[in-house]
Scaffold this motif. Sequence first.
Motif, mmCIF file in Angstrom:
data_model
loop_
_atom_site.group_PDB
_atom_site.id
_atom_site.type_symbol
_atom_site.label_atom_id
_atom_site.label_comp_id
_atom_site.label_asym_id
_atom_site.label_seq_id
_atom_site.Cartn_x
_atom_site.Cartn_y
_atom_site.Cartn_z
ATOM 1 N N VAL A 137 0.838 -1.200 0.000
ATOM 2 C CA VAL A 137 0.000 0.000 0.000
ATOM 3 C C VAL A 137 0.871 1.248 0.000
ATOM 4 C CG1 VAL A 137 -1.784 1.281 1.260
ATOM 5 C CG2 VAL A 137 -1.805 -1.232 1.265
ATOM 6 N N LEU A 149 -9.928 -1.256 8.929
ATOM 7 C CA LEU A 149 -9.938 -2.436 8.062
ATOM 8 C C LEU A 149 -10.368 -3.667 8.847
ATOM 9 C CD1 LEU A 149 -6.582 -2.019 6.073
ATOM 10 C CD2 LEU A 149 -8.889 -1.444 5.294
ATOM 11 N N ILE A 193 -9.011 -0.309 1.069
ATOM 12 C CA ILE A 193 -7.823 0.526 1.280
ATOM 13 C C ILE A 193 -8.091 1.958 0.827
ATOM 14 C CG2 ILE A 193 -5.419 0.875 0.614
ATOM 15 C CD1 ILE A 193 -5.751 -1.516 2.439
ATOM 16 N N GLY A 198 -5.609 5.135 1.415
ATOM 17 C CA GLY A 198 -4.428 4.444 0.916
ATOM 18 C C GLY A 198 -4.627 4.066 -0.545
ATOM 19 N N VAL A 200 -3.585 0.813 -3.218
ATOM 20 C CA VAL A 200 -2.967 -0.496 -3.400
ATOM 21 C C VAL A 200 -2.032 -0.450 -4.603
ATOM 22 C CG1 VAL A 200 -3.368 -2.919 -3.963
ATOM 23 C CG2 VAL A 200 -4.869 -1.756 -2.335
#
Length: 240
Positions: A137, A149, A193, A198, A200
């Motif tokens: 990430v 998460l 994500i 974030g 990936v």
Amino acid sequence: MRINKFLAKCNLGSRRAVEELVKNGEIAVNGNLCFDLTTQIDPENDEVEFKGKKILPKNEKIYLMLNKPKKYLVAHQDAFDRKTVYELLPDFDVHLFAVGRLDYMSEGLLLLTSDGDFANKIIHPRYKLPKVYKVLVKGNLDNEQLQKLRDGIVIEGKKTQPAIVFVKNRSQGKIQLRMTIFEGRKRQIRRMIGKIDGEVLELKRLQIADVKLGKLPTGMWRMLKPNEVLSLMNYKKKRD
């Protein structure tokens, strides 16, 4: 037997997938289009057709794993002429379909089969088979973001099931995670994500239930061992 079970045994897809064929009017029973999912089929006496061709349950069942490379589409063909995972496989003379999803830029363990009942067991949410991923990430996620998460992320109005998340490494504004999820929504990890700011960069599936990718080279495939098939089919029962 019910029509969805019959169609799955004919290797047209999982029971959930073949239900769409019935709803879309692509199945005929004894010369008449069938839209009723409660229809009972007698394989000895009823004639069932798909796209005008008579279909029968297949006796030979194939179960294999592929180490999917990046930039291969999980589809039989593509309008943009991208490479597909089926180009990496020999012609088995049966209809093989992928069990679950791996998007174009993702890699790793992909199961393919001709057994609709097996596929349904793997992908149906009620069985909650764990799927393990290595995720790189962009963004130095903090503990609060990681906990989100683990607790579940709301995607399209529905919260994901709790995930198991371990931090494997942090380096130069990137973080490597090992994530285990128990469902298989479209692009689920990438979307989870994204919801915590974030991005990936790399996504690789390593394991489904007790079946591991291991050292299978990228782009190569192998048949599942009988004990691996049984392990997947009996996974939930084993833990009840």
